[in-house]
Scaffold this active site. Structure first.
Site, mmCIF file in Angstrom:
data_model
loop_
_atom_site.group_PDB
_atom_site.id
_atom_site.type_symbol
_atom_site.label_atom_id
_atom_site.label_comp_id
_atom_site.label_asym_id
_atom_site.label_seq_id
_atom_site.Cartn_x
_atom_site.Cartn_y
_atom_site.Cartn_z
ATOM 1 C CE1 TYR A 175 -8.643 48.072 12.856
ATOM 2 C CE2 TYR A 175 -10.320 49.707 13.441
ATOM 3 C CZ TYR A 175 -9.979 48.464 12.908
ATOM 4 O OH TYR A 175 -10.961 47.626 12.422
ATOM 5 C CE LYS A 235 -9.516 46.664 8.386
ATOM 6 N NZ LYS A 235 -9.273 45.218 8.163
ATOM 7 C CB THR A 293 -13.531 49.183 10.191
ATOM 8 O OG1 THR A 293 -14.104 50.088 11.119
ATOM 9 C CG2 THR A 293 -12.202 49.787 9.731
ATOM 10 C CG ASP A 294 -18.096 52.086 11.159
ATOM 11 O OD1 ASP A 294 -17.055 51.741 11.766
ATOM 12 O OD2 ASP A 294 -19.170 52.325 11.743
ATOM 13 C CD GLU A 295 -13.156 52.115 14.400
ATOM 14 O OE1 GLU A 295 -12.156 52.732 14.728
ATOM 15 O OE2 GLU A 295 -13.650 51.184 15.071
#
Ligand code: NAD
Ligand code: TYD
Length: 353
Positions: free
Chosen positions: A158, A162, A132-134
């Protein structure tokens, strides 16, 4: 044969359905069937002999070893994860267990399998980790978008979990030479997304005349990519990406949450008239640590692999709303039982902002 993990979830099921529809190699689909995994997402391939579903955990080393030994996949695409930020705030444990520990166990078994492969299979093998870009943290409004060289700065349990899994992938490539690929994608939307995420939650509530709970001031910005575009990008990275590389994937669609909710209300007013959907919008207590803005610099995947998103936000959103309107039995099925408890836990305490 390829092995897909988490293929009963939102993106994984769209990937498996698209892959098989395009005549791709047979798929072993390993999924734990958590609350987010749904065999109903895979009914279209229930009778397809090219699809084998296995219920299990990526952290189950014996099962993973057995699947690799028996099926000898040429590639693995790892979608399996806990994926919802609000749930990671409510209880981070499962996120560490699956996203970090699970990815570690997966990597160990894949390393063993790959090291024992003979050429040319060994040279052609790929492990693609869907991320993810998060992991890059939060941008200010004027900041440049995330590129592959942006420093990791995860802010939620989260995104931290990741980020940890991405680091493990990087280390297994660097140290052991494992031919890994990592993709970092922005917010997905489209058919079969569990109605805990912004877009399907808002559609679900709006159709039932319930409040549309917008966190904080509604000005947080996300980049939105239609799930089928993301799945196409994954296939391109798998086929042509360079081992050891990471690729950012985005939709070139930056929107505030309020813009997204307004667009949904307007579409529903057109497709299901009879209610003033915008009047249901309620500003509620913000998410703790809420990242302000995500944006993707997609230059690398565009120039190196010639991949570009095809769907515009308005065409993708229309397809999404139409899918949910046509698939209310699917929604009713996934929102019975545990879902009600989650909604009560996450939203009851959020008094009006
Ligand atoms: P999802 O929550 O809809 O699906 C996750 C799937 O993984 C479910 O089917 C679940 O049963 C399965 N799973 C969970 N733990 C498992 C385990 N230990 N072993 C095997 N299976 C397990 O998630 P999604 O939105 O489809 O996301 C898929 C992947 O893409 C995730 O890794 C997520 O981090 C990443 N991602 C998602 C988005 C997004 O906007 N949804 C954006 C970028 C990246
Ligand atoms: P979400 O779909 O949970 O994705 P992510 O947090 O991974 O980006 O949320 C998207 C945006 O919408 C995020 O800024 C939080 C916001 N949001 C709301 O305002 N209300 C809601 O009920 C939800 C679920 C999200």
């Amino acid at each position: 044969m390829i092995l897909v993990t988490g293929g009963a979830g939102f993106i994984g099921s769209n990937f498996v359905l698209g892959w098989l529809a395009r005549g791709g190699d047979p798929v072993i689909n390993l999924d734990k069937l958590t609350y987010a995994g749904n065999p109903g997402n895979l009914v279209d391939v229930a009778d397809d002999p090219r699809h084998v579903f296995v219920r299990g955990d990526i952290a189950d080393r014996a099962l993973m070893a057995q699947l690799l030994r028996e099926h000898r996949p040429r590639a693995i695409v790892n979608f399996a994860a806990e994926s919802h930020v609000d749930r990671s705030i409510d209880g981070p444990g499962e996120f560490i267990q699956t996203n970090v520990v699970g990815t570690f166990h997966l990597l160990e078994e894949v390393r063993r399998y790959w090291q024992n492969l003979a050429e040319p299979e060994r040279g052609h093998f790929r492990l693609l980790h869907v991320s993810t870009d998060e992991v890059y943290g939060s941008l200010g409004l004027g900041d440049p978008a995330f590129s592959e060289s942006t420093a990791y700065a995860p802010n939620s349990p989260y995104s931290a979990s990741k980020a940890a899994s991405d680091h493990l992938l990087r280390a297994y490539h660097h140290t052991f030479g494992l031919p890994t690929l990592t993709s970092n994608c922005s917010n997905n939307y489209g058919p079969r997304q569990f109605p805990e995420k912004l877009i399907p939650l808002m559609i679900h509530n709006a159709l039932r005349g319930k409040n549309l709970p917008v966190y904080g001031d509604g000005a947080n910005v996300r980049d939105w990519v239609y799930v089928k575009d993301h799945c196409d990008a994954i296939e391109v990275v798998l086929n042509r990406g360079r081992a050891g590389q990471t690729y950012n994937i985005g939709g070139n669609v930056e929107k505030t949450n309020l813009e997204v909710v307004h667009a949904l209300c307007d579409l529903l007013a057109e497709l299901r008239p009879g209610r003033d959907y915008r009047s249901l919008i309620a500003f509620v207590k913000d998410r703790p640590g809420h990242d302000r803005r995500y944006a993707i610099d997609g230059t690398k995947i565009a120039t190196e692999l010639d991949w570009h998103p095809r769907e515009s936000f308005s065409s993708g959103l229309r397809k999404t709303v139409e899918w949910y309107l046509a698939n209310q039995p699917w929604v009713n099925n996934v929102t019975s039982g545990d879902y009600q408890q989650w909604v009560a836990r996450n939203y009851t305490a959020r008094t009006a902002a």
